[in-house]
Scaffold this motif. Structure first.
Motif, PDB file in Angstrom:
ATOM      1  N   ASN A  72      35.845 116.615 118.525  1.00  0.00           N
ATOM      2  CA  ASN A  72      36.241 117.670 117.585  1.00  0.00           C
ATOM      3  C   ASN A  72      35.632 117.441 116.206  1.00  0.00           C
ATOM      4  O   ASN A  72      35.336 118.403 115.485  1.00  0.00           O
ATOM      5  CB  ASN A  72      37.764 117.744 117.488  1.00  0.00           C
ATOM      6  N   MET A  73      35.433 116.180 115.842  1.00  0.00           N
ATOM      7  CA  MET A  73      34.820 115.877 114.549  1.00  0.00           C
ATOM      8  C   MET A  73      33.354 116.313 114.518  1.00  0.00           C
ATOM      9  O   MET A  73      32.820 116.651 113.457  1.00  0.00           O
ATOM     10  CB  MET A  73      34.935 114.385 114.252  1.00  0.00           C
ATOM     11  N   LEU A  74      32.696 116.314 115.686  1.00  0.00           N
ATOM     12  CA  LEU A  74      31.309 116.775 115.742  1.00  0.00           C
ATOM     13  C   LEU A  74      31.214 118.297 115.617  1.00  0.00           C
ATOM     14  O   LEU A  74      30.169 118.822 115.228  1.00  0.00           O
ATOM     15  CB  LEU A  74      30.649 116.339 117.051  1.00  0.00           C
ATOM     16  N   LYS A  75      32.300 118.989 115.946  1.00  0.00           N
ATOM     17  CA  LYS A  75      32.303 120.456 115.856  1.00  0.00           C
ATOM     18  C   LYS A  75      32.631 120.854 114.419  1.00  0.00           C
ATOM     19  O   LYS A  75      33.640 121.477 114.117  1.00  0.00           O
ATOM     20  CB  LYS A  75      33.306 121.034 116.848  1.00  0.00           C
ATOM     21  N   VAL A  76      31.722 120.498 113.540  1.00  0.00           N
ATOM     22  CA  VAL A  76      31.954 120.635 112.106  1.00  0.00           C
ATOM     23  C   VAL A  76      31.953 122.103 111.690  1.00  0.00           C
ATOM     24  O   VAL A  76      31.211 122.930 112.239  1.00  0.00           O
ATOM     25  CB  VAL A  76      30.876 119.844 111.331  1.00  0.00           C
ATOM     26  N   ASP A  77      32.819 122.423 110.727  1.00  0.00           N
ATOM     27  CA  ASP A  77      32.855 123.759 110.134  1.00  0.00           C
ATOM     28  C   ASP A  77      31.635 123.888 109.226  1.00  0.00           C
ATOM     29  O   ASP A  77      31.572 123.296 108.147  1.00  0.00           O
ATOM     30  CB  ASP A  77      34.147 123.935 109.331  1.00  0.00           C
TER      31      ASP A  77
END
Length: 389
Positions: free
Chosen positions: A376-381
């Motif tokens: 989820n941290m790689l799916k950055v906004d």
């Protein structure tokens, strides 16, 4: 028998002429001498000056498809056409007095002897091609690790947001950061913008509102971009693929993607905007796939869009999608190791999510939970990340 012979004797071979409108322009019958793709063909009218169009493809049966960025209102079926025996070129009139600015409507097709940039440019030879794919790091750790932008390559951005703009504001922000990163490497960067992203690009081409206008803008951009080969050491091309048309129940989703020959357009860019030893061409290409196209975003990668050097996918929420983003950048051994670790973690996270769907989250181990959190941290906004840089 006599009637058949009479009909045969009465047959008259048709003269070269325009026949019917096509997706990009006009179908023309040329007779025995079919011109090659890229040749300029004259369209004749007894009361108007001749205009030219470029051959963009052969249709068979001695027919070709002609393209021009602008068609006069008097062009109609039945008009005579004539080969020029010259390669077609663009003669671009600057728009509104701004140097280097124009629209497809300002550009006209002319024989090469009268133009400034070939519509069907010379493709670089193998010895001219640079062949290197160095990464261009933007300071976005997730993107730089999973799918770094390729300097001197073709970088496709697939945007699945429901954005009212084409391209989206997020793409504009991303393009600005790429331009800044390239300018730091090469202060003499030359910018060609056919996506209405920059107001101060060296060459501005209005992309238009309709798919046919956008295809015309892309062809004009390829001609003018290829003309920079050997003139500038570093070039950034910011381009848009045409807006995809909404499909109906009678047609499949993939027809919306293939209607304008996306693969043909991508191959056109790959061939003529390739980096050479004299000019490094970095191309940023936008493809918007809004949700109302009904699942097309999920299958777009299966439609053979052609080879790209990097693909960045933006989710409907404006986040970076690491599972579907890829890059062929030549990264170091340490960067490859970090990339492989991240990809392995994404695969484990996907398996953990599948287990959670089947058995519930309570059955997940602590390591599986860690994998999900790291993924989820790689799916950055991207909006927030780019705004904070």
């Amino acid at each position: 028998m006599k009637e058949e012979l009479g009909e045969l004797n009465a047959y008259q071979k048709p003269e070269p002429n325009l026949e019917v409108r096509t997706r990009e322009g006009w179908q023309a019958y040329l007779g025995d001498e079919v011109p090659s793709p890229g040749e300029a063909v004259a369209i004749l009218h007894p009361q108007h000056e001749r205009v030219y169009a470029a051959v963009v493809r052969h249709l068979g049966a001695r027919r070709v498809e002609l393209w021009a960025p602008y068609w006069p209102s008097w062009v109609e079926a039945g008009l005579a056409v004539e080969r020029s025996y010259q390669t077609s070129a663009i003669n671009l009139t600057p728009g509104q007095g701004t140097p280097g600015q124009g629209t497809p409507g300002h550009a006209i097709v002319v024989p090469e002897s009268e133009g400034i940039a070939r519509i069907w440019p010379y493709a670089p030879t193998l010895t001219e091609l640079q062949g290197e794919r160095p990464p261009l790091f933007l300071g976005l750790d997730a993107v730089d690790t999973i799918a770094p932008v390729v300097r001197g390559g073709l970088n496709l951005v697939i945007d699945t947001q429901d954005s009212p703009d084409h391209p989206s504001a997020l793409f504009t922000s991303l393009a600005s950061h790429i331009r800044r990163a390239l300018s730091e490497e090469s202060p003499e960067l030359y910018v060609l913008d056919a996506a209405s992203v920059f107001s101060d690009a060296h060459t501005l081409i209005a992309p238009g509102k309709t798919p046919d206008q956008q295809v015309s803008a892309l062809r004009v951009a390829v001609a003018l971009g290829a003309a920079q080969r050997g003139r500038h050491a570093e070039v950034l091309n910011v381009l848009c693929l045409p807006v995809l048309q909404e499909f109906r129940q009678v047609s499949a989703p993939q027809e919306a993607a293939t209607q304008w020959g996306l693969r043909e357009l991508v191959e056109l860019l790959n061939t003529h905007l390739a980096s050479t030893h004299s000019t490094r061409q970095t191309t940023l290409l936008y493809l918007g796939i809004p949700p109302h196209l009904g699942g097309l975003a999920e299958i777009i990668e299966t439609l053979c869009l052609g080879e790209v050097d990097a693909q960045l996918v933006i989710t409907p929420e404006g986040r970076f999608n690491p599972e579907r983003s890829v890059s062929r950048a030549d990264i170091s051994d340490a960067q490859q190791e970090k990339q492989q670790q991240s990809l392995s973690m994404l695969a484990r996270s996907s398996s953990a999510l599948d287990r959670a769907d089947l058995f519930g989250e309570s059955e997940l181990s602590s390591s599986e939970r860690d994998d999900i959190n790291q993924a989820n941290m790689l799916k950055v906004d991207l909006r927030s990340a780019l705004a904070s840089m």
